[in-house]
Design a protein around this motif. Structure first.
Motif, PDB file in Angstrom:
ATOM      1  N   LEU A 160      -7.244   1.292  -5.018  1.00  0.00           N
ATOM      2  CA  LEU A 160      -6.628   2.302  -5.788  1.00  0.00           C
ATOM      3  C   LEU A 160      -7.729   2.784  -6.967  1.00  0.00           C
ATOM      4  O   LEU A 160      -7.705   4.027  -7.390  1.00  0.00           O
ATOM      5  CB  LEU A 160      -5.596   1.470  -6.605  1.00  0.00           C
TER       6      LEU A 160
ATOM      7  N   ARG B 140      -0.934   8.742  -8.174  1.00  0.00           N
ATOM      8  CA  ARG B 140      -1.936   9.737  -8.120  1.00  0.00           C
ATOM      9  C   ARG B 140      -3.352   9.511  -8.897  1.00  0.00           C
ATOM     10  O   ARG B 140      -3.067   8.680  -9.970  1.00  0.00           O
ATOM     11  CB  ARG B 140      -1.439  11.075  -8.502  1.00  0.00           C
TER      12      ARG B 140
ATOM     13  N   TYR C  14       5.117   7.956   3.387  1.00  0.00           N
ATOM     14  CA  TYR C  14       3.783   7.525   3.170  1.00  0.00           C
ATOM     15  C   TYR C  14       3.573   6.362   4.145  1.00  0.00           C
ATOM     16  O   TYR C  14       2.258   6.454   4.874  1.00  0.00           O
ATOM     17  CB  TYR C  14       3.671   6.745   2.078  1.00  0.00           C
TER      18      TYR C  14
ATOM     19  N   MET D 169       0.951   4.142  -2.927  1.00  0.00           N
ATOM     20  CA  MET D 169       0.566   5.304  -2.707  1.00  0.00           C
ATOM     21  C   MET D 169       1.615   6.325  -3.062  1.00  0.00           C
ATOM     22  O   MET D 169       1.503   7.555  -3.411  1.00  0.00           O
ATOM     23  CB  MET D 169       0.140   5.477  -1.207  1.00  0.00           C
TER      24      MET D 169
ATOM     25  N   SER E 153       0.836  -1.392   0.048  1.00  0.00           N
ATOM     26  CA  SER E 153      -0.052   0.081  -0.102  1.00  0.00           C
ATOM     27  C   SER E 153       0.836   1.102   0.095  1.00  0.00           C
ATOM     28  O   SER E 153       0.714   2.025  -0.827  1.00  0.00           O
ATOM     29  CB  SER E 153      -0.819   0.025   1.325  1.00  0.00           C
TER      30      SER E 153
END
Ligand code: PLP
Length: 403
Positions: A121, A98, A233, A94, A90
């Motif tokens: 996503l 985008r 992140y 991330m 994940s």
């Protein structure tokens, strides 16, 4: 860096420069926070990326020790530890994607990775294309100027299909896309994706790296700039790995090379044994010459690993008596532990996938995935032979497949 050392040595010594006490076994830093002597020091600890003595969600010495070992095993500069393999995936996705971006992944891979891309996503506006990993033309066709990440898994879960790491890395680089290889099944003992130009090696460390079925963790390894890009992140998404699990993971890593060597030998012998049995209709193991991608696997893997899957001949009602007939090999999810475990694949995924999806994923009603442990091979073959109703023949068969 100890890059000139062999994996058997790296797993024991790579974290030594980070040890801050004279204890031979590293202490557990079971603390959520660390002291600062002044406001200036506090500010420095809080703002320096990757500092492992500020707050455990940001870093912890036990994280850094694991990272040092895995980074060197994967032949790269840095690594990050996460509380699960899914957390690692994940954070990576991330960090690279985008709204409006595009990801390529494989049709055959861990179903949880599919779910991450499809259920999380895609609704966030990241488009995903799933390709046949055995067909390079599909990767080439899917790549476009919005592709930010190509995610591969080789050997793949559960069908043991192989992806050509070098070819995919080259294709992705031409399009400016980053590449991530889930290296959970192979482990860095048997395969190092970064040697073939892949940017990030990912592990569900819950599996082989931990190795004892007692820890949940994930790892990403890559160049420092890639790891520094992903680190914030994990911090912001709240992926804090606790110190004890990190310590257990380091302890597990110490024996990784020994375990994986034994597991790979056991799996090779079991695959050959099963392939010789009339009660088995298919064996999926890249170490078998009959595997469609054996040569590719031999080019990019040192050994073929401890995972295999096979299909019982006949209908699904054969599966339950077979599994009940086993006394050593345990029915349990997960894999890569010291004990042999197996899972009836369609039973495992029936709650999440309908018949059509199972078929599309290549999961036949009698497909069983086996994770070979480090038990003695004769005992494992006896167990399988007994459950298949071929008592007494197993040892005999195994003398023919001894490596
Ligand atoms: C190949 C592979 N990748 C990723 C994962 C997810 O790892 P975790 O369960 O540690 O989140 C798994 C779990 O089974 C897996 O088999």
């Amino acid at each position: 860096m100890m890059e000139s050392k062999r994996p058997e040595t790296i797993v024991i010594h790579a974290d030594a420069p980070l040890q801050s006490t004279s204890a031979v076994a590293p202490p557990i830093f079971q603390t959520s926070t660390f002291k600062a002597q002044t406001d200036d020091e506090y500010l420095r600890l809080a703002t320096e990326p990757r500092n492992d003595r500020f707050y455990t969600r940001y870093g912890n010495p036990n994280h850094s020790q694991v990272a040092a070992v895995v980074a060197q095993l994967e032949g790269t500069q840095d690594a990050l530890i996460f509380p699960s393999g899914m957390a690692a995936l994940s954070a990576a996705v991330m960090a690279f994607c985008r709204h409006g971006d595009h990801v390529i992944a494989q049709q055959h891979m861990y179903a949880g990775t599919h779910k991450l891309l499809e259920d999380i996503l895609r609704p966030l506006g990241v488009e995903c294309t799933f390709v046949d990993q055995t067909n390079l033309a599909e990767f080439a066709r899917a790549l476009c100027d919005r592709t930010r990440l190509v995610m591969v898994e080789t050997p793949s879960n559960p069908l043991m299909k192989i992806t050509d790491l070098q070819a995919v890395a080259d294709l992705a680089r031409e399009h400016g896309a980053a590449t991530l290889a889930d290296n959970t099944f192979a482990t860095p003992i048997n395969q190092r994706p970064l040697d073939f130009g892949i940017d990030i090696a990912m592990h569900s460390a819950t599996k082989y790296l931990g190795g004892h079925s007692d820890v949940s963790a994930g790892v990403l390894a890559g160049r420092s700039d890639v790891i520094e890009r992903i680190w914030p992140y994990g911090v912001k998404l709240g992926f804090a790995t606790n110190a004890f699990d990190s310590w257990l993971l380091l302890r597990g890593l110490r024996t990784l090379a020994l375990r994986v060597e034994r597991q790979s030998h056991n799996a090779q012998a079991i695959a050959a044994f099963l392939a010789s049995r009339p009660q088995i209709s298919a064996v999926h193991y890249p170490g078998l010459k009959s595997h469609a991608q054996h040569e590719l696997a031999a080019r990019q893997m040192r050994r073929f690993g401890g995972m295999l899957s096979f299909e019982l001949a006949g209908t699904s009602d054969r599966v339950e008596p077979f599994i009940r007939g086993l006394s050593l090999i345990t029915r349990a999810t997960s894999l890569g532990g010291v004990e042999s475990t197996l899972v009836h694949q369609s039973a495992m995924w029936r709650s999440l996938m309908n018949d059509g999806q199972l078929k599309a994923a290549g999961i036949s009603p009698t497909l069983i995935r086996l994770s070979t442990g480090i038990e003695h091979i004769d005992d494992l073959l006896d167990d399988l032979g007994r459950a298949l109703g071929t008592r007494g023949e197993a040892r005999l068969a195994q003398t023919n497949v001894r490596l």
